[in-house]
Write a protein that holds these residues in place. Structure first.
Motif, PDB file in Angstrom:
ATOM      1  N   ARG A  39      -9.202  -2.416  -8.862  1.00 25.68           N
ATOM      2  CA  ARG A  39      -8.660  -1.410  -9.238  1.00 25.68           C
ATOM      3  C   ARG A  39      -7.079  -1.131  -9.562  1.00 25.68           C
ATOM      4  NH1 ARG A  39      -8.458  -0.117  -3.956  1.00 25.68           N
ATOM      5  NH2 ARG A  39      -6.433   0.722  -3.228  1.00 25.68           N
ATOM      6  N   ASP A  79      -8.892 -10.573  -1.860  1.00 32.67           N
ATOM      7  CA  ASP A  79      -9.334  -9.200  -1.596  1.00 32.67           C
ATOM      8  C   ASP A  79      -8.274  -8.175  -2.528  1.00 32.67           C
ATOM      9  OD1 ASP A  79      -7.296  -9.692   0.139  1.00 32.67           O
ATOM     10  OD2 ASP A  79      -8.150  -8.231   1.648  1.00 32.67           O
ATOM     11  N   LYS A  86       1.023  -0.923   0.085  1.00 38.05           N
ATOM     12  CA  LYS A  86      -0.178   0.131   0.111  1.00 38.05           C
ATOM     13  C   LYS A  86       0.808   1.298   0.182  1.00 38.05           C
ATOM     14  CE  LYS A  86      -3.729  -2.084   2.753  1.00 38.05           C
ATOM     15  NZ  LYS A  86      -4.699  -2.398   1.293  1.00 38.05           N
ATOM     16  N   GLU A 138      -1.241   1.980  -5.021  1.00 40.04           N
ATOM     17  CA  GLU A 138      -2.590   1.846  -4.985  1.00 40.04           C
ATOM     18  C   GLU A 138      -3.262   1.888  -6.517  1.00 40.04           C
ATOM     19  OE1 GLU A 138      -4.117   1.973  -2.108  1.00 40.04           O
ATOM     20  OE2 GLU A 138      -2.326   2.310  -1.078  1.00 40.04           O
ATOM     21  N   LYS A 148      -3.316 -12.386  -6.889  1.00 38.99           N
ATOM     22  CA  LYS A 148      -4.602 -12.798  -7.195  1.00 38.99           C
ATOM     23  C   LYS A 148      -4.762 -14.143  -6.394  1.00 38.99           C
ATOM     24  CE  LYS A 148      -7.080 -11.705 -10.404  1.00 38.99           C
ATOM     25  NZ  LYS A 148      -7.591 -11.290 -12.069  1.00 38.99           N
ATOM     26  N   PRO A 195      -7.315  -5.717  -4.700  1.00 35.15           N
ATOM     27  CA  PRO A 195      -8.312  -4.648  -5.319  1.00 35.15           C
ATOM     28  C   PRO A 195      -8.350  -4.984  -6.878  1.00 35.15           C
ATOM     29  CG  PRO A 195      -6.844  -3.826  -3.862  1.00 35.15           C
ATOM     30  CD  PRO A 195      -6.423  -5.085  -3.916  1.00 35.15           C
TER      31      PRO A 195
END
Length: 286
Positions: free
Chosen positions: A272, A268, A209, A214, A263, A270
Motif C-alpha cells: 500500500r 513484507d 511507521k 503509512e 523491497k 507493504p
C-alpha cells in the motif's frame, strides 16, 4: 532563457516571478543547480549513490570501495555539521551586510533560510542517529553547494530591489508552505530517530511507521520539496524556482532508489505504500 524556464509555461512566469535584470552569475547558477540536481537524480536511478548514503555501502557493489578511495573520513555527525553550518552562518550574517536584505520579502527569505539550516543543525546534534562515516571529499562539496545556494538565493532577491512586484503575490502562501514543510520534515525525522532505540551504533534497519510513512516511502522529503517551493514563492526569482524544481527531480530519483532498497531488504514491505513521495532516509544516517 535559462534551463529552468523550460519547465513552466512562458505565460505563467511573468505573473509570478520578478523580471530580474540580466545577471550572468544568476543565469549560470540556475543552469548549474538544476542540471546538477537532475543529473544526481538520474544517478540515483542508475544505482550510483552519494558516498554518505547507506546505498553506497550496500548497492551495486559499491560496498567494495576502499576507505582510501573515499578519502579521509569524518563521523556522520561531523560530516553533516560541515555540510550545514556554513550555509546557516551565511544566512544569519546576511542581516549584518549593508543592503543585502532590504525590504520585507528579502528579510523573510533570509530568515527562512537561517531557520531551515538551523533546524538541520539542531537535528544533527539532537535528533539524528548515525552509524557510518562521511568522506571529507563528500562533505566539502555538499557544504559548498548549500553555501552557494544560500548566497545565490539572497543575491537574486537583492537584484529585485526597486522592481515592481509580480502581479500574483505568493509571499504569504510561500511562508505557509515553508512552515508546513519544515514542520512535517522535522516530525518525520523524529519518527525515524525512534527506530534506533539502541543508540547510534545500532545498524539494524526497520520499516518506518507512523505519520505519512503509512502511505508513502519517505514523507520527510515530500515536506522538503514543499519547503523549497515555499522558498520559491517567498522569493519569486527564477533561481529559487530552478532550485525547487531541481530538488524535486533529484528527490524523485532517490524515491525510486529508496523503495527499491526497502523491497530488497524487507519481504513484507507493504504494497500500500506508494512511491511518491520522496524519499531516502540515508542523509540522516538511517
Amino acid at each position: 532563457m535559462v534551463e529552468g524556464e523550460m519547465m513552466w509555461p512562458s505565460s505563467l512566469l511573468p505573473a509570478v516571478l520578478y523580471q530580474l535584470p540580466e545577471s550572468a552569475f544568476v543565469t549560470a547558477m540556475c543552469v548549474v543547480s538544476f542540471a546538477s540536481l537532475a543529473f544526481a537524480g538520474l544517478s540515483e536511478l542508475r544505482g550510483d549513490h552519494l558516498a554518505y548514503s547507506k546505498f553506497w555501502h550496500v548497492v551495486s557493489g559499491q560496498q567494495k570501495r576502499s576507505v582510501a578511495a573515499a578519502g579521509a573520513l569524518l563521523s556522520g555527525r561531523t560530516g553533516m555539521l560541515v555540510a550545514y553550518v556554513p550555509a546557516l552562518v551565511a544566512a544569519a550574517v546576511s542581516f549584518a551586510v549593508p543592503g543585502a536584505v532590504q525590504g520585507q520579502r528579502a528579510q523573510i527569505l533570509a530568515a527562512a533560510l537561517a531557520v531551515h539550516f538551523l533546524r538541520r543543525v539542531l537535528e544533527v546534534l539532537f535528533i539524528h542517529r548515525y552509524s557510518g562515516n562521511m568522506p571529507l571529499n563528500t562533505a566539502l562539496p555538499i557544504s559548498s553547494s548549500y553555501l552557494l545556494i544560500t548566497i545565490t538565493m539572497i543575491y537574486a532577491q537583492h537584484l529585485a530591489i526597486g522592481l515592481p512586484e509580480p502581479p500574483t503575490d505568493l509571499l504569504y502562501v510561500g511562508v505557509l508552505l515553508f512552515t508546513v514543510g519544515i514542520a512535517g520534515n522535522f516530525y518525520h525525522h523524529y519518527l525515524l530517530s525512534k527506530l534506533r532505540k539502541g543508540g547510534n551504533d545500532e545498524k539494524g534497519y526497520k520499516i518506518p511507521k507512523g505519520g505519512l510513512f503509512e502511505l508513502v516511502t519517505c514523507p520527510h522529503y515530500l515536506f522538503e520539496i514543499t519547503g523549497f517551493f515555499g522558498f520559491a514563492m517567498i522569493s519569486p526569482t527564477i533561481y529559487a524556482l530552478a532550485m525547487a524544481s531541481g530538488t524535486a527531480v533529484y528527490l524523485v530519483g532517490r524515491s525510486f532508489a529508496t523503495k527499491r532498497w526497502y523491497k530488497s531488504k524487507f519481504e513484507d514491505f507493504p504494497v500500500r505504500i506508494k512511491l511518491w513521495c520522496p524519499i531516502s532516509c540515508d542523509e540522516l544516517g538511517y
